[in-house]
Design an enzyme around this catalytic site. Structure first.
Site, PDB file in Angstrom:
ATOM      1  N   TYR A  16     -45.135 -13.987  34.710  1.00  0.00           N
ATOM      2  CA  TYR A  16     -44.865 -15.209  33.949  1.00  0.00           C
ATOM      3  C   TYR A  16     -44.091 -14.860  32.676  1.00  0.00           C
ATOM      4  CZ  TYR A  16     -45.579 -19.208  30.912  1.00  0.00           C
ATOM      5  OH  TYR A  16     -45.364 -20.248  30.037  1.00  0.00           O
ATOM      6  N   GLU A  38     -50.377 -26.490  30.660  1.00  0.00           N
ATOM      7  CA  GLU A  38     -50.805 -26.195  29.283  1.00  0.00           C
ATOM      8  C   GLU A  38     -51.974 -27.097  28.885  1.00  0.00           C
ATOM      9  OE1 GLU A  38     -50.072 -23.696  27.474  1.00  0.00           O
ATOM     10  OE2 GLU A  38     -48.180 -22.957  28.264  1.00  0.00           O
ATOM     11  N   TRP A  46     -55.019 -18.586  29.781  1.00  0.00           N
ATOM     12  CA  TRP A  46     -53.815 -18.887  30.535  1.00  0.00           C
ATOM     13  C   TRP A  46     -53.874 -18.220  31.906  1.00  0.00           C
ATOM     14  CZ3 TRP A  46     -50.677 -22.524  31.074  1.00  0.00           C
ATOM     15  CH2 TRP A  46     -49.414 -22.369  31.613  1.00  0.00           C
TER      16      TRP A  46
END
Length: 188
Positions: A16, A38, A46
């Protein structure tokens, strides 16, 4: 060159970081995906959200904004039960809500991208930070954008979430200066 340290040894996080984080995009579908993820991340790591990303894509029709705006309560409850997503019902419902608000913005501004990128005069903010610790969790701009999105009816768009979102869609480049993925080191 020294890369950002926050991905650690986690391959998913590294991928990512290397291929998406802080890379500018104007793709409304991708922007909506990042807004959704998010928002789901709020209060979690995350890495957890990224591990569920494929399930989110399947559950929410690859983040097709129109499809998400039309989800019924029954379908939203089914997503909670049948898919490997964050099981927080308010976060699941926020996808439909935020899709509806996104459609309104698209009608008014032509695209979600145009609305958001106007906040940075259509040019990414490129920071030259020395360490990961120098990266703030929120800024005056993320606070303002958060307030404006909330006024428009968006959910799970607090200033910390919005700053991460701004990084995710490349409105902000917070790679440390020595990271090979910092804007100054990219060749394309």
């Amino acid at each position: 060159m020294t890369a950002c340290l926050w991905p650690g040894d986690n391959q998913r996080m590294k991928e990512y970081h290397d291929t998406e984080w802080c890379i500018p995009t104007d793709d409304d579908r991708y922007i909506f995906e990042m807004l959704t993820l998010e928002g789901a991340q709020s209060g979690l790591s995350w890495n957890i959200v990224l591990s569920k990303r494929d399930s989110y894509k399947k559950a929410f029709h690859n983040f097709d904004i129109s499809c998400c705006a039309e989800l019924t309560e029954h379908e939203l409850e089914g997503i909670k039960e049948e898919h490997q997503v964050i099981k927080h019902m308010a976060k699941i419902r926020s996808v439909k809500n935020n899709a509806i608000q996104t459609l309104k913005i698209q009608k008014e501004f032509g695209s979600l991208s145009a609305f958001l990128w106007e906040y940075v005069q259509f040019t990414p903010i490129i920071h030259n930070r020395s360490t990961d610790e120098d990266i703030p969790s929120q800024t005056d701009l993320s606070i303002q954008l958060s307030k404006d999105l909330k006024k428009r009816g968006f959910k799970f768009v607090g200033p910390v979430t919005i700053y991460s979102f701004m990084q995710a869609i490349g409105m902000v480049d917070d790679h440390i200066l020595t990271c090979p993925f910092h804007t100054s080191h990219r060749t394309s």
